[in-house]
Design an enzyme around this catalytic site. Structure first.
Site, PDB file in Angstrom:
ATOM      1  CE  LYS A 154       2.050   2.056   4.788  1.00  0.00           C
ATOM      2  NZ  LYS A 154       1.348   1.212   3.823  1.00  0.00           N
ATOM      3  CB  SER A 184      -0.863   0.040   1.262  1.00  0.00           C
ATOM      4  OG  SER A 184      -1.613  -1.122   1.397  1.00  0.00           O
ATOM      5  CE  LYS A 235      -4.766  -0.805   2.074  1.00  0.00           C
ATOM      6  NZ  LYS A 235      -5.422  -1.881   2.801  1.00  0.00           N
TER       7      LYS A 235
END
Ligand code: NAD
Length: 295
Positions: free
Chosen positions: A239, A96, A171
């Site tokens: 993140k 990701s 995502k």
């Protein structure tokens, strides 16, 4: 067809095992996780001596590492696998990462005659083990068609969302929904308890209605048990939300709710809770109120 697999962490290890079980010839590398390499080799994979060694032997290279600097390092660093991949090979990046970085990496690979799909996943470790991950994919349709069978061995849903980067855009949308949903659940459960209603009753009463969700079913019991074993770590979600901030800046999209939840997660990180599951967003409310959620 030979498949390389770099990055055998919480997700990569079971994903690589599922490819071996499906009968693929799999060569793996993770220089920071030799025990995971041993485990995947024990079920039938071959160990590459390095990322470059893996690259030299495979037609398709899967990367499953934390973030874009790690993908760049694994492909183009001193021991970068892209240096030894043959022309026409395909990089299938399941990490990701920022969609902008996916496009940069794809452009770099293109100069080397190498194709790429970004194919991040949703589902976490249990679905990685079961082979029922949801893949959101970006790239050329003809390259997607070549990789579809492989993705089907690791997931139960595989959707081509658009051109390169579209997988990671999707995502990020997923990570916004999950983060805000968990924060909302924590806020609601804390209010309920402070107002005198048992959290268990609140969960039982609302889980079948409009507010019910996969997030609620998975995370409410963890919150009531004070069980914050990951799962998906706060630090990885930070993140992802930082990547949301960058992606939103690039297209001028407002993200006030994401920013709020990101701040909560950063406070938890500073307090040493970065390795907890993201259900530990509850701890933010517990710190503010001095109250501990119970059953
Ligand atoms: P992890 O930290 O458990 O594993 C990452 C692995 O990559 C580590 O074993 C590390 O040694 C390896 N690695 C890093 N750089 C490398 C390099 N240059 N060469 C070789 N190996 C390298 O992370 P994870 O939980 O497996 O997550 C991987 C990706 O999947 C992340 O982008 C994460 O956001 C995403 N993801 C995780 C989950 C989850 O529930 N854990 C769910 C969905 C998506």
């Amino acid at each position: 067809m030979k498949i390389g697999f770099i990055g055998l962490g919480i997700m990569g290890k079971p994903m690589a095992k599922n490819l071996v079980k499906a009968g693929y010839d799999v060569i793996v590398a993770d220089k920071f996780a030799p025990k995971a390499v041993e485990e995947v080799v024990a079920v039938g994979a071959k160990a590459g001596a390095s990322n470059m060694d893996v690259g030299s032997q495979v037609d398709i290279l899967i990367t499953m590492v934390p973030n874009s600097p790690n993908v760049k390092e694994a492909l183009f660093g001193e021991d970068g696998a892209a240096k030894t991949l043959k022309k026409g090979a395909i990089v299938l990046d399941c990490s990701s990462i920022n969609p902008i970085a996916s496009r940069e990496i794809c452009a770099e690979l293109d100069k080397m005659g190498i194709e790429m799909l970004d194919a991040p996943v949703s589902g976490g470790e249990p679905k990685a083990i079961d082979g029922t991950l949801a893949f959101m994919v970006g790239g050329k349709p003809e390259i997607f068609d070549k990789c579809k069978d492989i993705l089907d061995k690791m997931g139960s849903s595989v959707v081509l969302c658009g051109s390169i980067g579209a997988g990671n855009v999707t995502k990020l949308c997923n990570q916004i929904c999950v983060a805000i949903n968990i924060a909302g659940l924590a806020e609601a459960m804390m209010l309920g308890q402070l107002a005198g209603v048992e959290p268990e009753k609140i969960f039982d009463a609302i889980k079948g209605g409009l507010a019910g969700s996969t997030v609620m079913n998975a995370k409410a019991p963890m919150m009531m048990d004070q069980n914050f074993k990951p799962g998906f770590r706060i630090d990885l979600h930070i993140k992802d939300l930082n990547n949301v901030v960058d992606a939103a800046k690039a297209v001028d999209s407002p993200i006030p709710l994401t920013q709020s939840v990101l701040e909560m997660m950063k406070i938890l990180h500073r307090d040493g809770d970065g390795s907890c599951d993201h259900s530990a967003l509850l701890k933010y409310y517990q710190k503010l109120t001095g109250e501990v959620l119970h059953h």
